[in-house]
Each structure stands twice: as C-alpha cells, then as structure tokens.
Design an enzyme around this catalytic site. Structure first.
Site, PDB file in Angstrom:
ATOM      1  CB  SER A   1      -0.875   0.014   1.254  1.00 48.26           C
ATOM      2  OG  SER A   1      -0.086   0.370   2.379  1.00 48.26           O
ATOM      3  CE  LYS A   2      -2.369   7.185   0.147  1.00 46.47           C
ATOM      4  NZ  LYS A   2      -3.003   8.365  -0.429  1.00 46.47           N
ATOM      5  NE  ARG A   3      -1.836   6.103   5.194  1.00 45.51           N
ATOM      6  CZ  ARG A   3      -1.536   7.381   4.976  1.00 45.51           C
ATOM      7  NH1 ARG A   3      -0.281   7.786   5.046  1.00 45.51           N
ATOM      8  NH2 ARG A   3      -2.476   8.262   4.709  1.00 45.51           N
TER       9      ARG A   3
END
Length: 508
Positions: free
Chosen positions: A262-264
């Site tokens: 995920s971009k996290r």
RNA sequence: GCCGCGUUGGUCAAGGGGUUAAGACGCCUCCCUUUCACGGAGGAAUCACGGGUUCGAAUCCCGUACGUGGUACCA
C-alpha cells in the site's frame, strides 16, 4: 484468430502504484508480442471517488515508462468513448436484458435496509452476511414485491439498483492463464449490484459490457479480482456467450513488508510505491515516486517485469524490446511476491552503468542545479558523471558523489590526515605546489609522475601521501583515482585546493 | 466465520519423480584500490508440517498449518 486486444482499466482515484504499473506492463508486453492493441479504459463509475488530475497523472506515468496506448481517452480510437462515465447510457439496456431473462432483478432496499439485514443475520459463524440466495426473498425487490407495485415504484422513479440473481448450486469455473482451472460454488456468491441507484454501472457490469464492446481478447488484472470472477463469467454467459469471453489472467499481488503493498508502506519503510510523485489534491499529501527517487524508467520496467515472471534462463537484465520478445503469461508465478527495495536499487544501478551517461544526464543536471550548482560545461559534466557512475545506484546519488568536481571542500576528514601530518608532509605539499605550478602539460600521467618522483626524492611512502592528497581535493576518502580527479578539476584548482588544505592542516 | 488463491534460503527465484536443489539481491570473508565503489574469488543460508502413492518424492495425492485476497450501490 482475431487480433489480440488487451486493456488496462484503472480508476482515476489517485497515484499509480507498483502493482498497477506491472499490470500495465504485462498487458503491454503480451499485446506487443502478439502484435495486438493495448487499450487504456478509464473506469470512473464511482463519481464519489473522483480525484482531479489522477487521469492525467496515469498517462504521464505510462509515458515515462514508455508504454503508449494504442487507444485511450487521450489517444482516441474506434471504440470511443474510453471513459465509462461517458458511456453511462450504454449499460442500462444490458441490465434490463438480464432482468427480462430472469438473471437479475430490481432491488429497492435503502442503505438502512441493508444495514438492518446485515445486523439481523449477523452471527458468530457469519460475521458479514451477504445479499444472496438466503436473504433475497426477505428483501424489498422485484422478486418479493407484487408486480404492480414494482411497476409503480419504477414509474415514480423510486431509488433502486439492479442486482444479479446468483443461481443456486452451480459450479462456475473457468480457465485462468496463470491459475489454470478455478472454480466456485454459485450458492456462495452474493447478488452483486450491477447498476447503481445513480444509473452508473458497477465495475462488474461495466467490465463485461465494455470488454465485449471493445472486443477485448485477453483480460489481465490483479488477483484481488479473482473472487468476483464468477460474477463476470456468469454475466458473459448471460449476455454475450462464453465463447466470446476473453481469456483471463489474474496476476499475483505485489506484497509490502506486511500484506498487500500500500502507499502507506512507502512512507513507513522508506521506499517509493508510486511510479511518479503524487500529491493528493485534497489533502496536499505527497507520495513519493520511483522517478523522483532517482530511478531510470528502463530499470523500473525491468525490475517490475521480473517480479513474478522469468523466462527460465539466468538473464535478469532486459530492455523493453527483450521483454516483448521473451514474455509469456504461462511463466508468470502464481504466488505473490514481496517487493525488495534493495534489489530494486541494484537493477537501477545496473542500468545506470549500462546506459550511456548522455541518456540521463539531463535529469542529473536538474538535480545539481536545484542544489545550486550551475552546469555550464556539458562536456565536462558528462565526463564527471562517467567517472562516478559505478558508485551511484540512484540518479540522486550523483550529487554527493560528484560535487567535489565543482566545489572546493569546505571541511576535511581530519581523523584520517591529522595523525600523519608531520613537517615532512607539509614540506612535501609545499614543494608539490611549486612543481605543479610549473607543470606545462597537465595530464594524469604527468601529475602522477611528478607526485611520485617527489615522494621518492623525499623518501616518503607514496600511498600515505596519496591518501592525504585525496582528502585535500575531495574532503573525504571517496571518489575515483586521485590523479584522475586532479586532472579533471585542472591545474589551478588542484594547486588551490592543496595549498588551502596544507595551510589548514598546519594550523590545526 | 465463509469463499478463493498460494507456500523452494531473509528477498526474488530455477527445477515439476532419481540433481552435490541453479542463479540473482542482501549479508560475511578474502583479493584488487593505501579512498569509496566497480570487478574477482570464496562462505553462511532453503524445499511449511503430517500422512499416503512409489524402489525412490522439493516434485504426484490427501489433510493440517500458515500467509494472502475477497466478503460495499469501491475499483
């Protein structure tokens, strides 16, 4: 056999991450290898998730990666429009065709009704009840309501959706190009919404209708779609016939350090996740891109291609042409792969070493200028980059590895020099300056010969002196050969740096 | 919970009944360079577990465990 046509169908809701780019890549490679068409279709059926700029951003990423679509909202094509929001009117008729054939029905349940149903049917064994064969007859829809009431509701434009009526007890199976036979029990699949209350289709209806209308022959998407594949297979069967259904391939997921990437994860673990920098227009939050981190598109494509695919040989470095030549879907791994940033950097380094410096020097020049170093002499710049490229895994590394070719060191690695700095060293460098001042032909061998002759004359170990010279010219113990550096920065600057450092070491 | 998919070193992976179980990244040691890299030579490290089938299973079958995805009027 008809011409191969594949599509990448992103929804414009934000940045394009690794997995997305790899999906495009596999689509692109497959299409180009077969001499087919690569189509980009924008799946923007959820207007609540619309994000300004996301579509342009996607096309910019594709351009940077070197994958130009043959057809898209930007490039046009015979099956336009390529944006689903602009095709809205098309879908309803298919939904209605399904209803009249008994494969779908109108549902008038409000969001509150649905919430109530989920609550009422929730048990420990079934924590998330679905709208399926078990409950559909207890809901408010055209299967349970009297016919005239349905007509009335429709006539007065009551909010409603269209749901597929999943059959009971059927085995739905299909052949996936990567997973081979995959099958599902239809009783366990829910009555997915096909047409939303706002008249827009959901992904499920839209993907089938558009793939048919656009004559898509092969449909590749992430494995997160595998669970809803039975809905799509059924829709194909009801609407256009299984014979016309594209061949599916569900690509393995790219994983982060913990679960689906995920971009996290990027912010959390310090590596980029998106292809290019993306700033969320609402929150102004910036998510880093591979491009800005200092990646070459050649490397980015290469590393993505081999994350989940190999051709069975030991080759690891591939150009786009080689990938097109060698790619095949049946050698794609079925299992997900964890992304390894260290290896990603290795790929980039290989490409930095492999490609001529002129291929990327404009980008490096921008970095230098953004840090206040103006590049006036391009020939010199090229030469400098050539000298340091084997120590730069990322384009952004060039600055630290090469600034000293442009600026005199402001400080020195004293720990390395101080213990060795005695009077004889001071004398040596003082004399060296005199010698260099009268060196007529400034080239590597003359610089080195003069240096070594003087060292022999003074009876001092050359190696030790060389190390000190390096610190004088560079500031630290790094960089290419000392005499190479001296030659590059020139006679006057070499003398200047030696003298400045000599004075410094003598007084500290 | 249920359903789907998956499981070869830390990571990417080859191999698909008989192999000393490739290779790459990373890590360690050494060589080169009196720098940092590059390059070269070595090293540690793997078939999830349990049952079968078989003369023989990393490879085939069945379970289990674990991981992962889905379970929205999101894609």
């Amino acid at each position: 056999m008809s011409k191969v046509r594949v599509r990448f169908a992103p929804s414009p809701t934000g940045g394009l991450h690794l997995g997305g780019v790899r999906t495009v890549l596999y689509n692109y490679l497959f299409a180009k290898k077969q001499g087919g068409d690569f189509i980009v279709r924008i799946e923007d059926t959820d207007q609540t998730r619309f994000v300004a700029g996301a579509e342009d951003y996607i096309f910019n990423c594709l351009k940077w990666c070197g994958m130009e679509p043959d057809e898209s909202p930007l490039h046009g094509g015979p099956y336009a429009p390529y944006r689903q929001s602009e095709r809205k009117e098309l879908y309803r008729k298919y939904a209605e065709q399904l209803i009249s054939n008994g494969f779908a029905y109108y549902a008038f349940d409000t969001p509150e009704d649905l919430e109530k149903m989920r609550n009422d049917f929730k048990t420990a064994e079934n924590p998330s009840p679905q709208y399926d064969g078990n409950v559909r007859m207890q809901m408010k829809n055209s299967l349970t309501l009297p016919e005239d009431e349905v007509k009335k509701l429709l006539a007065e434009n009551a909010r409603h959706v269209v749901r597929i009526k999943m059959p009971a007890g059927e085995t739905i199976s299909f052949t996936d190009m990567i997973h081979h036979e995959v099958s599902f029990d239809s009783s366990l699949v829910d009555d997915k919404v096909l047409l939303k209350a706002d008249g827009m289709p959901t992904y499920h209806l839209a993907v089938v209708v558009d793939d048919y209308l656009m004559k898509i022959t092969h449909a590749f998407r992430g494995e997160e779609w595998l669970s809803s594949a039975p809905v799509h297979v059924l829709l194909w069967k009801y609407l256009f016939g299984l014979d016309n259904m594209p061949q599916w391939a569900h690509l393995p997921l790219i994983m982060g350090p913990s679960g689906k990437l995920s971009k996290r994860d990027g912010a959390k673990y310090g590596f980029p996740v998106f292809a290019m920098n993306w700033t969320d227009p609402k929150t102004s939050e910036l998510t880093e891109g591979f491009k800005e981190r200092g990646f070459l598109p050649e490397a980015f494509i290469n590393l993505l291609a081999v994350l989940g695919w190999n051709d069975g040989t030991e080759q690891e470095l591939y150009s786009m042409e080689e990938l097109i030549e060698n790619f095949s879907m049946d050698r794609v791994h079925a299992a997900g792969a964890k992304f390894d940033f260290e290896k990603a950097k290795w790929f980039n380094h290989e490409w930095i070493k492999k490609l001529p410096v002129t291929n990327y020097e404009a980008r490096v020049k921008e970095i230098f200028e953004s840090k206040g170093i103006e590049i006036k002499d391009d020939i010199y710049f090229t030469k400098v980059l050539e000298l340091v490229k084997e120590r730069c895994p990322l384009l952004t590394d060039f600055f630290d590895q090469a600034v000293f070719f442009y600026i005199t060191p402001a400080s020195y690695d004293e720990a390395s020099v101080k213990p060795k700095w005695e009077n004889d060293k001071n004398d040596f460098f003082a004399e060296l300056v005199t010698k260099y001042n009268s060196t007529a032909d400034w080239n590597i061998s003359s610089i080195e010969t003069e240096f070594k002759n003087l060292a022999t004359e003074k009876n001092i170990k050359v190696g030790e002196l060389q190390m000190i010279l390096r610190v004088m010219l560079v500031g630290t113990k790094m960089g290419p050969g000392v005499f190479v550096i001296a030659e590059a920065i020139g006679n006057a600057e070499t003398v200047n740096r030696i003298e400045k450092a000599r004075v410094y070491f003598s007084s500290h």
